[in-house]
Motif scaffolding. Structure first.
Motif, PDB file in Angstrom:
ATOM      1  N   LEU A   1     -30.494  42.232 -21.901  1.00 12.12           N
ATOM      2  CA  LEU A   1     -30.857  43.355 -21.036  1.00 12.12           C
ATOM      3  C   LEU A   1     -31.611  44.414 -21.836  1.00 12.12           C
ATOM      4  N   ALA A   2     -31.174  44.646 -23.070  1.00 10.13           N
ATOM      5  CA  ALA A   2     -31.860  45.627 -23.921  1.00 10.13           C
ATOM      6  C   ALA A   2     -33.302  45.207 -24.182  1.00 10.13           C
ATOM      7  N   TYR A   3     -33.558  43.911 -24.410  1.00  7.16           N
ATOM      8  CA  TYR A   3     -34.929  43.446 -24.615  1.00  7.16           C
ATOM      9  C   TYR A   3     -35.764  43.711 -23.365  1.00  7.16           C
ATOM     10  N   ALA A   4     -35.157  43.456 -22.196  1.00  7.03           N
ATOM     11  CA  ALA A   4     -35.887  43.694 -20.948  1.00  7.03           C
ATOM     12  C   ALA A   4     -36.201  45.179 -20.774  1.00  7.03           C
TER      13      ALA A   4
ATOM     14  N   ARG B   1     -38.272  51.524 -21.827  1.00  9.22           N
ATOM     15  CA  ARG B   1     -37.053  52.338 -21.830  1.00  9.22           C
ATOM     16  C   ARG B   1     -36.246  52.000 -23.084  1.00  9.22           C
ATOM     17  N   THR B   2     -36.911  52.175 -24.213  1.00  5.87           N
ATOM     18  CA  THR B   2     -36.331  51.746 -25.481  1.00  5.87           C
ATOM     19  C   THR B   2     -35.130  52.593 -25.874  1.00  5.87           C
ATOM     20  N   ARG B   3     -35.166  53.884 -25.613  1.00  3.72           N
ATOM     21  CA  ARG B   3     -34.033  54.735 -25.983  1.00  3.72           C
ATOM     22  C   ARG B   3     -32.790  54.374 -25.170  1.00  3.72           C
ATOM     23  N   GLU B   4     -32.978  54.035 -23.915  1.00  4.43           N
ATOM     24  CA  GLU B   4     -31.845  53.570 -23.103  1.00  4.43           C
ATOM     25  C   GLU B   4     -31.285  52.276 -23.692  1.00  4.43           C
ATOM     26  N   ALA B   5     -32.190  51.372 -24.089  1.00  3.62           N
ATOM     27  CA  ALA B   5     -31.756  50.109 -24.686  1.00  3.62           C
ATOM     28  C   ALA B   5     -30.975  50.365 -25.967  1.00  3.62           C
TER      29      ALA B   5
ATOM     30  N   MET C   1     -27.029  49.437 -26.912  1.00  2.14           N
ATOM     31  CA  MET C   1     -26.672  48.592 -28.049  1.00  2.14           C
ATOM     32  C   MET C   1     -25.733  49.322 -29.009  1.00  2.14           C
ATOM     33  N   ARG C   2     -25.927  50.616 -29.197  1.00  5.77           N
ATOM     34  CA  ARG C   2     -25.024  51.359 -30.080  1.00  5.77           C
ATOM     35  C   ARG C   2     -23.623  51.436 -29.492  1.00  5.77           C
TER      36      ARG C   2
ATOM     37  N   GLY D   1     -31.834  46.178 -34.063  1.00  6.78           N
ATOM     38  CA  GLY D   1     -33.051  46.105 -34.869  1.00  6.78           C
ATOM     39  C   GLY D   1     -34.303  46.046 -34.022  1.00  6.78           C
ATOM     40  N   GLN D   2     -34.256  45.272 -32.922  1.00  3.43           N
ATOM     41  CA  GLN D   2     -35.426  45.175 -32.046  1.00  3.43           C
ATOM     42  C   GLN D   2     -35.762  46.528 -31.429  1.00  3.43           C
ATOM     43  N   ALA D   3     -34.731  47.236 -30.955  1.00  7.38           N
ATOM     44  CA  ALA D   3     -34.977  48.548 -30.334  1.00  7.38           C
ATOM     45  C   ALA D   3     -35.533  49.544 -31.349  1.00  7.38           C
ATOM     46  N   GLU D   4     -34.950  49.521 -32.555  1.00  7.31           N
ATOM     47  CA  GLU D   4     -35.417  50.458 -33.596  1.00  7.31           C
ATOM     48  C   GLU D   4     -36.841  50.145 -34.029  1.00  7.31           C
TER      49      GLU D   4
END
Length: 951
Positions: free
Chosen positions: A699-702, A708-712, A716-717, A740-743
């Motif tokens: 879901l975070a990748y999507a 919406r990277t900060r939401e992802a 994850m955190r 790592g992907q989000a960062e």
């Protein structure tokens, strides 16, 4: 009146004589706080006294060690303490309860429940019927079953070690030779090695390898050979005891100890006496329990007891009785009495689930789960108990309905037989699933939760068309009963497959295949071969053997017209070829045959749904993501239509479809799919099921693809805090990769690199080529050249010369390498790997390949622009935009990325109006899904302001 001499071996005998000679000075003989009332008998290592507990006002049995049975008093003391510990940890109605253990002077004693009754061997001698004897032994067997579930082996079971109480209840006693049956335990250390404290005695064997314990007549072959005794050894001793009690003789020669030992070690079991009233099915079960090889016996006492209890003839007697009653009622013309007759003929079928799923079994499951996973017990129980209860209730309803329909003449005997057979197999699966909660390790509980969700559908047993279309059972009643028995065994083996207990499952399958007469009925043979192959697939080292089993199953199924087995076997065989054996081209070539076989069972949701899922997987492995998505969409619609989406298979198909949507850049649909996966999985398995980390990461990748990277990152955190202290390293790996992907998407290369490195250390075996490629980009973004080069080498090593250049892995490695070099400012050097990533996609019109080609062109356009090659840059960027427009939705952010790059290029070339138009288009796309802080959206707004401000 003379006082009788003490019995030999009576430790208190001299005291009793002395005090009887001087009655006026006599005081009651005491053992600790217990008053000795008299001698009860001798055990294998001690003497048992009847005593009175004046503190709690009850009569107890106290066992005191024989002083002369062993030479080492300390070893003997440890033996008795072990017995106390073994029995004290068991609480079961068929096991004698231990109250306490103590020591007086140099004598150790155990105080236990006093059972008023007689030993099982003496009880059997009193003209008991075979049914009474079997019933008593079933009680004793349940005591052994409970001990095995608690991790204990009796090692000396015999009729003298079980008591039949005056109330008829049988209790097992004398666990003096018990030990934990842990496969990792070693044998007794050599003399001089320190023995641990009393609390750990159960963890230490008391014999050196080669020393024989137990009564020889009841000993298993492994005990005769001086090998470690296991739960299978207790099963052997139990069967010797029951054989002796039922037939009045030993199953082995008694001419000499050597002859007895030879028969036992070689599995030579004497046939039952002629004209014995004991059914042949009982002897068959005993003969299997007396196999020389432990692995050839029943998988557990539970399986043995179920086999001894089951009466295949009961179904047919019930049918005959119902039919006879219907005829009598019809001849008499008393239609009005049918209702009362039906009530008598069809009692509530809930009784048929006694010992399978009832209050007692529910309590056992609860206790097992709380003992194995105390932190998550309530969550697991909340997930499984309602499902088990609903399944049991539905089973009872179907069973009641079938009986009433037959009794009222609305259902033919043939249809009733088919439905009853189906329901019996479902009951066996339910029973095996409940049993598994006591058998699996704590790490297997999550698989077991999924197994509950995968219980075979009861709807099939109510489907007239499906059951009547099935291959008819054998005409011979005895063979029909044996086939039914084996089908129930295969249902149990399927549960072992789902719970990862492949050894137990394969033992059950081999017991079916060993019945040469039953397997002359080829549909049963095909079913057993299919189950064998499915179990072997779970065994990482048995892929080739699984293919052979599937080949045999497929040939037998097609030859006998068993459409369901042919279809299911073909699907599993195709998946094995594509994934485990690395032959995706062969699997794809055979898809036409697999589809043809499955078209005959489209009405079976489970079988046809599995085919659609496997077909999607094979297409995806071949890079045909469009075909894969179509198959998964069809599978989802099928499961939705039949209310089967909230099952492990339904959730798995939704997950696969979500992954396919990610690959093709349909991020909004992917996000919706993964949200649904999370919702259904939480309802089915609880909120902390390990795979939730994978679902959250996807879901975070999507969300990242939606801008919406900060939401992802926040999701994850939060997930990281939940899995950080857990033992599931795959879950931790997944979360760290997601972080790592989000960062990396937020251009925080240093943080991303640290998370990727931590993921690699956590589970190096699961850190794939794709992960090395992303780590390469993160290291470059962090400016760490050595780390980037190491990751590059690992990534390149993962795409050897045999890797299909069309694969996602090949593309991502070279794209990642080019992006990494660009991050380091090595712009000219970055062009070559990017060109290589695109070269294999130039001629393809596959939508996924087109989108990948667009991404490479976008990177090349940006690089050419930075190098001042404006014409070439514009050509690349327009090519990227054209590819994206051809295959992606109008709201896809990659379209905005291409428009933004064209705007930046136009501004650099002084084309202000054009730059503003591109910036405006990019900003409008970003606004559809991206969060306001999305960096490219900020860049688009800044570009628009610069272009307009410069006009």
């Amino acid at each position: 009146m003379p006082v009788p001499p003490p019995e030999a071996g009576d430790p208190l005998g001299k005291l009793l004589v002395k005090r009887a000679l001087f009655p006026r000075r006599a005081q009651p003989v005491r053992l600790g706080r217990f008053n000795v009332l008299g001698l009860v008998g001798h055990g294998g290592m001690g003497v048992v006294y009847a005593c009175y507990d004046d503190q709690l006002d009850r009569k107890v049995a106290v066992k005191v060690l024989h002083r002369e049975v062993v030479r080492e008093q300390e070893n003997a003391r440890r033996r008795l303490l072990r017995e106390a510990q073994a029995m004290a940890r068991l609480s079961h109605p068929n096991i004698v309860t231990v109250h306490e253990v103590g020591q007086v002077d140099d004598m150790v004693y155990v105080a236990m429940e006093f059972v008023r009754g007689q030993a099982l061997d003496a009880w059997v001698q009193q003209s008991r019927s075979w049914r009474q004897i079997l019933s008593a032994y079933l009680q004793a067997g349940r005591g052994l079953e409970a001990a095995h579930r608690a991790g204990l082996v009796h090692r000396d079971f015999k009729p003298q070690n079980a008591m039949v109480g005056d109330d008829g209840r049988v209790k097992v006693l004398d666990f003096g030779l018990a030990r934990l049956h842990d496969d990792d335990l070693g044998e007794e250390p050599a003399s001089g090695v320190q023995v641990g404290p009393a609390a750990a005695l159960l963890m230490r064997p008391l014999t050196r390898t080669g020393v024989i314990l137990g009564t020889p007549g009841y000993m298993s072959p492994e005990q005769h050979l001086g090998l470690r005794a296991t739960a299978e050894s207790d099963q052997f001793s139990f069967c010797v005891s029951l054989y002796q009690s039922l037939y009045g003789d030993w199953p082995f020669s008694t001419e000499s100890f050597q002859a007895l030992r030879e028969d036992a070690v070689h599995g030579r079991v004497a046939p039952p006496p002629p004209r014995s009233p004991v059914p042949a099915r009982v002897f068959k079960a005993l003969r299997r329990g007396l196999r020389a090889e432990p692995g050839a016996r029943f998988a557990s006492m539970t399986e043995l007891l179920a086999e001894l209890e089951r009466d295949p003839g009961a179904i047919y007697r019930r049918v005959a009785a119902l039919a006879a009653t219907a005829v009598i009622a019809g001849a008499g013309g008393v239609i009005a009495t049918m209702g009362s007759a039906e009530v008598a003929q069809c009692p509530d079928a809930r009784a048929e689930l006694a010992g399978v799923w009832d209050g007692e079994r529910a309590a056992e499951v609860g206790a097992a789960v709380r003992a194995k996973a105390p932190a998550r017990a309530e969550e697991i129980l909340a997930a499984i108990e309602p499902q088990l209860e609903r399944y049991a209730a539905a089973w009872v309803q179907l069973r009641n309905d079938a009986c009433r329909a037959h009794a009222e003449g609305r259902q033919s005997p043939h249809w009733f037989d088919l439905q009853t057979s189906c329901l019996e197999q479902r009951r066996a699966a339910l029973d095996a699933t409940v049993d598994a909660f006591a058998l699996v390790e704590a790490t297997g509980l999550d698989n077991l939760v999924q197994t509950v969700g995968e219980l075979p559908s009861l709807a099939t047993c109510a489907d007239v068309e499906a059951l009547t279309a099935a291959i008819p059972p054998p005409g011979d009643p005895s063979l029909r009963a044996r086939v039914q028995q084996h089908r129930e065994t295969l249902a149990r083996a399927e549960v072992h497959e789902h719970t990862g207990q492949t050894r137990l499952g394969l033992q059950l399958v081999e017991s079916v295949l060993a019945d040469a007469k039953a397997t002359t009925y080829e549909p049963l043979l095909a079913e057993a071969q299919l189950r064998k192959g499915s179990l072997q697939v779970r065994d990482g080292a048995a892929a080739a053997a699984a293919l052979q089993s599937f080949d045999e199953a497929l040939g037998t199924a097609i030859g006998s017209g068993h459409a369901a087995v042919a279809a299911l076997t073909s699907s599993r065989r195709g998946y094995l070829l594509a994934y485990r054996l690395g032959r995706p081209d062969q699997a794809r070539a055979e898809l036409r045959l697999i589809a043809a076989l499955n078209r005959r069972v489209t009405g079976d949701v489970a079988i046809y749904g599995e085919f659609l899922n496997v077909a999607g997987a094979i297409h995806s492995l071949a890079g045909d993501w469009t075909a894969a998505g179509a198959r998964w969409e069809e599978a989802i619609a099928l499961h939705e239509a039949h209310g089967r989406i909230e099952t492990p298979l339904g959730i798995g198909i939704l997950y696969n479809r979500g992954g396919q949507l990610l690959i093709v850049g349909r991020y909004a649909e992917a996000a919706a799919s993964f949200r649904r996966v999370l919702e259904l999985s939480e309802r089915l398995s609880g909120p902390n099921y390990p795979d939730h980390a994978v679902y959250e990461s996807m879901l975070a990748y999507a969300l990242t693809g939606l801008g919406r990277t900060r939401e992802a990152l926040a999701r994850m955190r939060e997930l990281e805090s939940r899995v950080a202290s857990g033992e599931n390293k795959v879950a931790r790996l997944t979360v760290m990769l997601g972080l790592g992907q989000a960062e990396l998407a937020l251009n925080d290369g240093r943080a991303a690199m640290q998370h990727f490195l931590a993921a690699q250390r956590t589970s190096p075996e699961n850190f794939s080529t794709r992960e090395w490629a992303v780590l390469m980009r993160a290291a470059a973004a962090a400016g760490d050249v050595p780390a980037m080069e190491k990751a590059r080498d690992q990534a390149l090593a993962g795409i050897g010369e045999h890797t299909d250049v069309r694969s996602l892995r090949y593309h991502e490695v070279f794209l990642g390498h080019g992006q990494a070099l660009a991050s380091l400012g090595r712009l000219r050097e970055a062009l070559a790997p990017l060109e290589q990533a695109r070269s294999v996609l130039v001629e393809s019109d596959d939508p996924v390949h087109v989108a990948r080609r667009g991404r490479v062109s976008l990177e090349l356009g940006r690089l050419r622009g930075q190098l001042g090659e404006h014409e070439a840059a514009e050509s690349e960027l327009r090519a990227a935009l054209a590819d994206f427009e051809a295959v992606l939705s109008p709201q896809n952010l990659e379209l905005a990325d291409a428009a933004l790059a064209l705007g930046e290029l136009a501004l650099a070339r002084g084309r202000l109006d054009e730059a503003a138009q591109w910036a405006s288009r990019a900003a409008s796309i970003y606004a559809t899904t991206a969060e306001p802080e999305h960096a490219p959206w900020l860049q688009a707004r800044a570009l628009l302001a610069r272009a307009r401000g410069a006009e």
